[in-house]
Scaffold this active site. Structure first.
Site, short mmCIF file in Angstrom:
data_model
loop_
_atom_site.label_atom_id
_atom_site.label_comp_id
_atom_site.label_asym_id
_atom_site.label_seq_id
_atom_site.Cartn_x
_atom_site.Cartn_y
_atom_site.Cartn_z
CG HIS A 210 -2.54 23.22 31.07
ND1 HIS A 210 -3.16 24.29 30.17
CD2 HIS A 210 -2.88 22.07 30.62
CE1 HIS A 210 -3.66 23.54 29.33
NE2 HIS A 210 -3.57 22.33 29.70
C1 UD1 Z 1 -5.05 17.53 32.23
C2 UD1 Z 1 -4.86 16.77 30.77
C3 UD1 Z 1 -4.37 18.00 29.79
C4 UD1 Z 1 -5.50 19.04 29.62
C5 UD1 Z 1 -5.79 19.77 31.07
C6 UD1 Z 1 -6.61 20.82 31.01
C7 UD1 Z 1 -3.98 14.55 31.02
C8 UD1 Z 1 -2.70 13.84 30.81
N1 UD1 Z 1 -3.79 16.02 30.96
O1 UD1 Z 1 -4.07 18.15 32.46
O2 UD1 Z 1 -4.44 17.31 28.38
O3 UD1 Z 1 -5.12 19.94 28.74
O4 UD1 Z 1 -6.02 18.71 32.04
O5 UD1 Z 1 -6.90 21.81 31.93
O6 UD1 Z 1 -5.12 14.41 31.06
N2 UD1 Z 1 -5.06 19.66 40.23
C9 UD1 Z 1 -5.79 20.40 41.38
N3 UD1 Z 1 -7.12 20.56 40.99
C10 UD1 Z 1 -7.82 19.89 40.07
C11 UD1 Z 1 -7.08 19.16 39.10
C12 UD1 Z 1 -5.84 19.17 39.34
O7 UD1 Z 1 -5.21 20.80 42.33
O8 UD1 Z 1 -9.05 20.07 40.21
C13 UD1 Z 1 -3.61 19.52 40.40
C14 UD1 Z 1 -3.10 18.27 41.00
O9 UD1 Z 1 -1.86 18.92 41.73
C15 UD1 Z 1 -2.71 17.86 39.68
C16 UD1 Z 1 -2.20 18.60 38.70
O10 UD1 Z 1 -3.06 19.77 39.10
O11 UD1 Z 1 -1.62 16.82 40.26
C17 UD1 Z 1 -2.33 18.03 37.53
O12 UD1 Z 1 -3.93 17.55 37.20
P1 UD1 Z 1 -3.96 16.47 36.02
O13 UD1 Z 1 -5.57 16.09 35.74
O14 UD1 Z 1 -3.19 15.34 36.23
O15 UD1 Z 1 -3.35 17.22 34.80
P2 UD1 Z 1 -3.41 18.65 34.06
O16 UD1 Z 1 -2.04 19.33 33.88
O17 UD1 Z 1 -4.55 19.32 34.68
N1 UDP Z 2 -11.21 27.92 30.19
C1 UDP Z 2 -11.64 28.76 31.21
N2 UDP Z 2 -11.20 29.12 32.24
C2 UDP Z 2 -10.08 29.34 32.43
C3 UDP Z 2 -9.12 28.96 31.49
C4 UDP Z 2 -9.61 28.04 30.47
O1 UDP Z 2 -13.00 28.30 31.33
O2 UDP Z 2 -9.49 29.87 33.62
C5 UDP Z 2 -11.55 27.37 29.23
C6 UDP Z 2 -10.91 27.63 27.90
O3 UDP Z 2 -12.03 28.77 27.43
C7 UDP Z 2 -11.24 26.43 27.05
C8 UDP Z 2 -11.08 25.41 27.77
O4 UDP Z 2 -11.16 25.97 29.22
O5 UDP Z 2 -12.72 26.20 26.57
C9 UDP Z 2 -9.38 24.71 27.73
O6 UDP Z 2 -9.17 24.01 28.82
P1 UDP Z 2 -7.52 23.99 28.93
O7 UDP Z 2 -6.69 24.88 28.30
O8 UDP Z 2 -7.40 23.59 30.44
O9 UDP Z 2 -7.41 22.53 28.18
P2 UDP Z 2 -6.80 21.86 26.73
O10 UDP Z 2 -7.91 22.70 25.95
O11 UDP Z 2 -5.62 22.49 26.80
O12 UDP Z 2 -6.75 20.63 26.86
#
Ligand code: UD1
Ligand code: UDP
Length: 368
Positions: A210
């Protein structure tokens, strides 16, 4: 009575607050906690399922911030969180990790002269093109209690001139969640439920992706596709697709190409219990996640990290993690090692022992 606001907004945050909330309950005569969910993540599979899996109580306040550009998302959270802090007048705001919710709520608290505790402080990738790095540096510079998960965090904060009296080496909060849920994890039947065909333990790998640097451009998606094609020739890959990545795969017309890859099993994101079960029974993990590098280290599962750097160097030095970026040569080399049973075994880092929440709450009990 001391009032603490605990902030969570995104998937990894929910996993980090669960053990803190249950530990605070043991101190209910001293601490009153309020849970604020910013709404950064909102899909059932990205949010609510973690509340169910980990028995996290319903949030006291939901800010409904949703998605948007960094400025828009951060500003929305700040605007609504300021009202909450003004109304509830907490003694401390507790933030975890490095997402935009972490940054937004820290800035609000600091400007209102409310103390801040940052759980997972001090991690640095030294890569300012990552939004998380900026979130980490700013949050740490504003925090009064910096709870560090690995020794590199202590060194980084010292280098940035942060008063060592504010820094506490307490271990890794995610590992509290992992260890305390092991029975439930072992009981998950996700391997059998995978469609179209179930998978057998040890016979597959797990992929998560991601990071914007890997999924936001057509070029990086093409590189990823080629990497996956060559891995999927050797082993099945179970891939819970992050919503950001799903959106990008669609936008760049790649979704069907990925879906056509034989041996790549694309599924919706799964809940914590099922996900860790998938990891625990896998042959290896491919990821660009932060937290998964740590979980694989404790589970003893080899992890190929599809990034050029990591803010969690202990997972490489002591754990089972290999940094491979999108370099096909490096991936091939380590994959061969793993498939031939020659992967490094790894050791559990200090204080990754399930007692981190206990240490944190004790420190707060003595100091606020
Ligand atoms: C965010 C965090 C990242 C973390 C990740 C965990 C920031 C800058 N980034 O990234 O550090 O590793 O979460 O997963 O805070 N979206 C959905 N449904 C949701 C959430 C998001 O469809 O419930 C889609 C939307 O199109 C959105 C995109 O995902 O624009 C990105 O979501 P966002 O929370 O901005 O950043 P992540 O890539 O999820
Ligand atoms: N995780 C989960 N389901 C998934 C993918 C990840 O429960 O389909 C859990 C994973 O075990 C970890 C956390 O989500 O505990 C990590 O989240 P993510 O990779 O989104 O964020 P990051 O750690 O990179 O900020």
């Amino acid at each position: 009575m001391r009032r603490i606001i605990i902030v969570a907004g995104a998937r990894p945050n929910f996993i980090k607050i669960a053990p803190l909330i249950s530990e605070f309950k043991r101190y209910r005569n001293h601490f009153e906690t309020l849970l604020v969910h910013t709404g950064q993540h909102y899909d059932f599979e990205m949010s609510q399922i973690f509340f169910q899996n980990l028995n996290i109580p319903k949030p006291d306040v939901f800010l409904n911030a949703g998605s948007g550009s960094h400025a828009i998302q951060t500003a929305r959270i700040m605007e609504s969180f300021e009202k909450v802090v003004l109304k509830k007048r907490p003694d401390l705001v507790m933030v975890v990790g490095d997402v935009n919710s972490t940054l937004a709520c820290s800035i609000v608290a600091a400007k209102l002269n409310v103390k801040i505790a940052h759980v997972e402080a001090g991690l640095r990738s030294f890569d300012r093109s990552m939004p998380e790095e900026i979130n980490r540096v700013v949050t740490d510079s504003l925090s009064d209690f910096l709870f560090v998960s690995e020794p590199s965090g202590i060194r980084n904060l010292r280098r940035e001139g942060i008063d060592s009296k504010r820094v506490y080496f307490v271990g890794n909060i995610m590992i509290d969640t992992l260890l305390s849920n092991m029975k439930k994890i072992d009981g998950s039947n996700i391997l059998k439920r995978l469609s179209p065909v179930p998978v057998r333990p040890g016979s597959y790998s797990v992929l998560t992706l991601h990071r914007p640097s890997n999924v936001d451009s057509k070029e990086s998606l093409l590189e990823m596709y080629e990497i996956l094609r060559s891995i999927a020739e050797k082993i099945r890959v179970v891939y819970p697709v992050h919503p950001r990545t799903k959106k990008m795969l669609r936008a760049h017309n790649f979704l069907y190409k990925f879906e056509e890859l034989r041996n790549l099993i694309m599924i919706e994101p799964v809940g914590y219990i099922d996900f860790i079960k998938l990891v625990k029974e896998s042959c290896f993990v491919l990821t660009d996640s932060g937290g998964i590098q740590e979980e694989t280290t404790v589970l003893g599962i080899p992890c190929l990290t599809l990034r050029e750097n990591t803010e969690r160097p202990i997972t490489i030095k002591k754990g089972t993690n290999y940094l491979v970026g999108r370099d096909k040569g490096r991936i091939k080399k380590y994959l061969t090692c793993i498939l031939n049973g020659r992967a490094k075994k790894g050791q559990r880092p200090k204080f990754w022992d399930g007692k981190t929440a206990e240490r944190i709450v004790q420190i707060l009990y003595r100091n606020i």
